[in-house]
Design a protein around this motif. Structure first.
Motif, PDB file in Angstrom:
ATOM      1  N   VAL A 102       0.045   7.821  52.249  1.00 14.23           N
ATOM      2  CA  VAL A 102       1.295   7.993  51.508  1.00 14.23           C
ATOM      3  C   VAL A 102       2.497   7.950  52.437  1.00 14.23           C
ATOM      4  O   VAL A 102       3.505   7.306  52.156  1.00 14.23           O
ATOM      5  CB  VAL A 102       1.273   9.311  50.714  1.00 14.23           C
ATOM      6  CG1 VAL A 102       2.643   9.608  50.105  1.00 14.23           C
ATOM      7  CG2 VAL A 102       0.212   9.266  49.628  1.00 14.23           C
ATOM      8  N   THR A 133       2.099  12.059  44.347  1.00 17.02           N
ATOM      9  CA  THR A 133       1.864  10.616  44.322  1.00 17.02           C
ATOM     10  C   THR A 133       0.575  10.263  43.610  1.00 17.02           C
ATOM     11  O   THR A 133      -0.315  11.097  43.430  1.00 17.02           O
ATOM     12  CB  THR A 133       1.813  10.039  45.748  1.00 17.02           C
ATOM     13  OG1 THR A 133       0.728  10.633  46.463  1.00 17.02           O
ATOM     14  CG2 THR A 133       3.105  10.292  46.482  1.00 17.02           C
ATOM     15  N   VAL A 135      -2.660   7.928  43.899  1.00 14.92           N
ATOM     16  CA  VAL A 135      -3.463   7.103  44.791  1.00 14.92           C
ATOM     17  C   VAL A 135      -4.708   6.662  44.046  1.00 14.92           C
ATOM     18  O   VAL A 135      -5.174   7.322  43.120  1.00 14.92           O
ATOM     19  CB  VAL A 135      -3.862   7.854  46.079  1.00 14.92           C
ATOM     20  CG1 VAL A 135      -2.640   8.204  46.910  1.00 14.92           C
ATOM     21  CG2 VAL A 135      -4.657   9.116  45.762  1.00 14.92           C
ATOM     22  N   GLY A 184       5.493   4.627  49.996  1.00  9.55           N
ATOM     23  CA  GLY A 184       4.574   3.598  49.517  1.00  9.55           C
ATOM     24  C   GLY A 184       5.070   2.189  49.764  1.00  9.55           C
ATOM     25  O   GLY A 184       4.378   1.212  49.450  1.00  9.55           O
ATOM     26  N   THR A 300       8.463   1.119  44.738  1.00  6.64           N
ATOM     27  CA  THR A 300       8.030   2.499  44.869  1.00  6.64           C
ATOM     28  C   THR A 300       8.877   3.328  45.827  1.00  6.64           C
ATOM     29  O   THR A 300       9.255   2.862  46.896  1.00  6.64           O
ATOM     30  CB  THR A 300       6.549   2.536  45.321  1.00  6.64           C
ATOM     31  OG1 THR A 300       6.141   3.889  45.517  1.00  6.64           O
ATOM     32  CG2 THR A 300       6.356   1.766  46.625  1.00  6.64           C
ATOM     33  N   VAL A 330       3.394   4.016  43.877  1.00  2.00           N
ATOM     34  CA  VAL A 330       2.871   5.225  44.502  1.00  2.00           C
ATOM     35  C   VAL A 330       3.711   6.417  44.047  1.00  2.00           C
ATOM     36  O   VAL A 330       3.182   7.483  43.704  1.00  2.00           O
ATOM     37  CB  VAL A 330       2.884   5.109  46.038  1.00  2.00           C
ATOM     38  CG1 VAL A 330       2.483   6.428  46.693  1.00  2.00           C
ATOM     39  CG2 VAL A 330       1.939   3.996  46.486  1.00  2.00           C
TER      40      VAL A 330
END
Length: 369
Positions: A102, A133, A135, A184, A300, A330
């Motif tokens: 991240v 975030t 992922v 991101g 992002t 993200v």
């Protein structure tokens, strides 16, 4: 209040204690365990399911990059890298961000430095962003065909710099792409910039929120994987078609024009919305140049940097304004801010942005060549 669970990974006993103590001072987090190498990190991530992992890069038995690759492929979790200030450290950090980390926090000096206390606020800030975030397992994006664009026939001898000559061509600057991104962003830029076709008929100006040194490594990495030329911007650079310019960390990048054409200016003006470089600074500098066919992209990132600038550009005649859609961000912060201002013409998943840019930028190009 439920605390966010943190796994701390570092080969130094002293550093594991320092990092753990810093995190424990914030009531939002709890350190559930530590690991001394990548093998332990992969195992404990799978078993303990932390909300976020801090991960060192240089470790015995299995380094941080190999551990990150396994974590993101099997049990993806937000990861914040601990990076050295060396050039090699910057390259490895960029690789980690492309692999799904991240964000990162710089180590002020050596791996057992007490100076790490100086970055306490930054570390906690990165952790707080990381737990927000999205992922997912690393997988190949859908394949989007890359169009082939033939360069225009030169009308004059182009004395372009030799270091840019292999991937670029001369010609009048009539179109321009500007991209802003943050958390991101390196991975997003890798997917978008590397998919732009050779002889892309516009310069590309990029602001990525990132400290000095790391933007240079980012530019070098993108250049090695792209058909267009990618470089860290220098003050006074003359814009060329088919070149992407990344704002250097710690400097605002703005567009200027003189009798010879368009050029880049770098400034040390005060940070804007907490950022230098700032996306809004870049976007606002494009406002006077209505003669350019301007295309603006926000991807992002946390916060709203670039949203007001995109709105102003849309009102000033920008041909397209693209925001990365929520499904691939993200952090859906900067694009969402622009959407909420009602200034976005296209909301697209990351894997469609390069193709749409190519379509929009070149739609009037073929009729002139």
């Amino acid at each position: 209040m439920t605390k966010h669970k943190v796994l701390v990974v570092d080969d130094s006993v002293f550093m594991r204690k320092i990092i753990s103590d810093l995190i424990k001072e914030d009531e939002r987090f709890e350190v559930i365990d530590t690991a001394k190498n990548g093998l332990e990190a992969v195992d404990k991530t799978k078993r303990l399911k932390p909300d976020v992992v801090t991960l060192d890069i240089e470790m015995p038995e299995m380094n941080g990059l190999d551990a990150l690759r396994l974590i993101m492929a099997d049990t993806p979790v937000p990861v914040v890298m601990l990076s050295s200030l060396t050039e090699e450290g910057a390259k490895e950090t960029i690789a980690a961000l492309e692999m799904g980390a991240v964000d990162f926090v710089r180590k002020p000096s050596g791996s057992i430095s007490l100076d790490l206390f100086k970055v306490k606020a930054l570390l906690l800030d990165k952790l707080s962003i990381a737990v927000q975030t999205r992922v997912s397992k690393i997988s190949a994006p859908p394949v989007v065909p890359r169009p082939i664009i033939q360069p225009p026939k030169p009308l004059f001898v182009d004395n372009k710099p030799k270091e840019l000559s292999e991937k670029t061509y001369g010609g009048r600057i009539e179109r321009l792409v500007a991209i802003g991104t943050s958390t991101g962003g390196p991975r997003a830029l890798q997917q978008v910039v590397s998919a732009l076709p050779e002889h892309f008929p516009a310069p590309v100006l990029i602001v990525q929120h990132m400290p000095p040194n790391f933007t240079k490594s980012l530019a070098m990495r993108l250049d090695s994987t792209s058909q267009i030329k990618v470089t860290e911007a220098c003050d006074g650079d003359r814009l060329q078609n088919g070149v992407a310019y990344i704002a250097p960390g710690g400097w605002h990048m703005i567009l200027k024009k003189d009798d010879m054409g368009y050029k880049i200016r770098l400034t040390k003006d005060e940070p804007r919305s907490g950022h230098r470089p700032s996306v809004d600074m870049l976007f606002d500098s494009l406002l006077p140049y209505r003669e350019l066919k301007r295309h603006v992209v926000l991807m992002t990132g946390m916060g709203s940097d670039g949203a007001k600038g995109m709105q102003a550009l849309r009102q000033a005649g920008a041909l397209s304004t693209i925001a990365e859609s929520n499904e691939t961000c993200v952090v859906y912060g900067m694009p969402r801010a622009a959407v909420e201002l009602g200034c976005v013409t296209h909301q697209l998943p990351l894997y469609q942005i390069a193709a749409k840019l190519t379509e929009l930028v070149t739609q009037d190009y073929h009729s002139k060549t």
